[in-house]
Write a protein that holds these residues in place. Structure first.
Motif, PDB file in Angstrom:
ATOM      1  N   CYS A   1       0.819  -1.222   0.000  1.00 55.73           N
ATOM      2  CA  CYS A   1       0.000   0.000   0.000  1.00 55.73           C
ATOM      3  C   CYS A   1       0.845   1.262   0.000  1.00 55.73           C
ATOM      4  O   CYS A   1       0.425   2.296  -0.513  1.00 55.73           O
ATOM      5  CB  CYS A   1      -0.937   0.019   1.200  1.00 55.73           C
ATOM      6  N   CYS A   2       2.014   1.203   0.574  1.00 57.43           N
ATOM      7  CA  CYS A   2       2.799   2.417   0.834  1.00 57.43           C
ATOM      8  C   CYS A   2       4.221   2.293   0.288  1.00 57.43           C
ATOM      9  O   CYS A   2       5.192   2.596   0.984  1.00 57.43           O
ATOM     10  CB  CYS A   2       2.844   2.687   2.326  1.00 57.43           C
ATOM     11  N   SER A   3       4.348   1.852  -0.921  1.00 53.74           N
ATOM     12  CA  SER A   3       5.665   1.606  -1.509  1.00 53.74           C
ATOM     13  C   SER A   3       6.439   2.908  -1.678  1.00 53.74           C
ATOM     14  O   SER A   3       5.930   3.889  -2.206  1.00 53.74           O
ATOM     15  CB  SER A   3       5.515   0.923  -2.869  1.00 53.74           C
ATOM     16  N   ASP A   4       7.681   2.880  -1.247  1.00 52.36           N
ATOM     17  CA  ASP A   4       8.529   4.054  -1.429  1.00 52.36           C
ATOM     18  C   ASP A   4       9.266   4.021  -2.775  1.00 52.36           C
ATOM     19  O   ASP A   4      10.150   4.831  -3.017  1.00 52.36           O
ATOM     20  CB  ASP A   4       9.518   4.196  -0.271  1.00 52.36           C
TER      21      ASP A   4
ATOM     22  N   THR B   1       7.145   3.179  -5.840  1.00 50.54           N
ATOM     23  CA  THR B   1       6.150   3.448  -6.884  1.00 50.54           C
ATOM     24  C   THR B   1       5.144   4.540  -6.508  1.00 50.54           C
ATOM     25  O   THR B   1       4.713   5.291  -7.369  1.00 50.54           O
ATOM     26  CB  THR B   1       5.360   2.168  -7.218  1.00 50.54           C
ATOM     27  N   ASN B   2       4.739   4.644  -5.260  1.00 49.55           N
ATOM     28  CA  ASN B   2       3.773   5.646  -4.822  1.00 49.55           C
ATOM     29  C   ASN B   2       4.492   6.990  -4.683  1.00 49.55           C
ATOM     30  O   ASN B   2       5.418   7.125  -3.885  1.00 49.55           O
ATOM     31  CB  ASN B   2       3.154   5.212  -3.488  1.00 49.55           C
ATOM     32  N   ARG B   3       4.064   7.990  -5.432  1.00 53.67           N
ATOM     33  CA  ARG B   3       4.777   9.270  -5.466  1.00 53.67           C
ATOM     34  C   ARG B   3       4.844   9.959  -4.100  1.00 53.67           C
ATOM     35  O   ARG B   3       5.845  10.581  -3.770  1.00 53.67           O
ATOM     36  CB  ARG B   3       4.141  10.205  -6.485  1.00 53.67           C
TER      37      ARG B   3
ATOM     38  N   ASP C   1       9.532   1.540   3.493  1.00 55.60           N
ATOM     39  CA  ASP C   1       8.360   0.667   3.505  1.00 55.60           C
ATOM     40  C   ASP C   1       8.686  -0.728   4.043  1.00 55.60           C
ATOM     41  O   ASP C   1       7.791  -1.499   4.374  1.00 55.60           O
ATOM     42  CB  ASP C   1       7.715   0.584   2.121  1.00 55.60           C
TER      43      ASP C   1
END
Length: 149
Positions: free
Chosen positions: A72-75, A77-79, A92
């Motif tokens: 949920c909180c990938s460092d 892919t998630n901007r 993460d």
């Protein structure tokens, strides 16, 4: 004579005291510093300075993941979390070593802050006492001068 030339021209100047603004900014800068410190500890792990890093199955407990929030909180892919990693050192998949390093940083930073504030208060108290004595001596000298005249 004017310590802050032109500062009175800014409309928001009267709303916040400069001292409070500087304290807030100083405290705010502690968070990226904590992130940099934690990121540097992660780099040490990758260089095998804290034990085996690769392959993952041979890692000691200090280099094992504590939890995995990459779904949920990938460092990567998630901007938003990429930004949090850059600014605050967000991970993460943190390891115990990184968590210990983060905790150690805050213990040292808070302790250093208390010591610095305490020293500043003592220095101010000493300076105030000196100024009070000087003012009392000046007043006594002026009274002696008036009594002699």
């Amino acid at each position: 004579l004017v310590p802050h030339r032109g500062l009175h021209l800014l409309p928001g100047h009267q709303k916040m005291r400069e001292e409070h603004f500087m304290r807030f900014c100083s405290a705010l800068l502690l968070f990226p510093a904590a992130g940099f410190f934690t990121s540097s500890m992660h780099r040490w792990q990758e260089l095998d300075l804290v034990g085996t890093w690769s392959p993952a199955r041979e890692r000691p407990w200090l280099n094992q993941k504590v939890f995995d929030a990459s779904d949920c909180c990938s460092d990567k892919t998630n901007r938003f979390f990429v930004l949090m990693r850059a600014l605050l050192g967000y991970q993460d998949q943190p390891t115990p070593f990184e968590l210990f390093a983060y905790l150690f940083y805050w213990i040292v930073a808070v302790a250093a802050g208390f010591v610095m504030v305490r020293r500043a208060k003592r220095a101010i108290a000493v300076r105030l006492e000196f100024l009070r004595k000087a003012a009392a001596e000046t007043t006594a000298d002026e009274e002696d001068t008036k009594n002699q005249a």
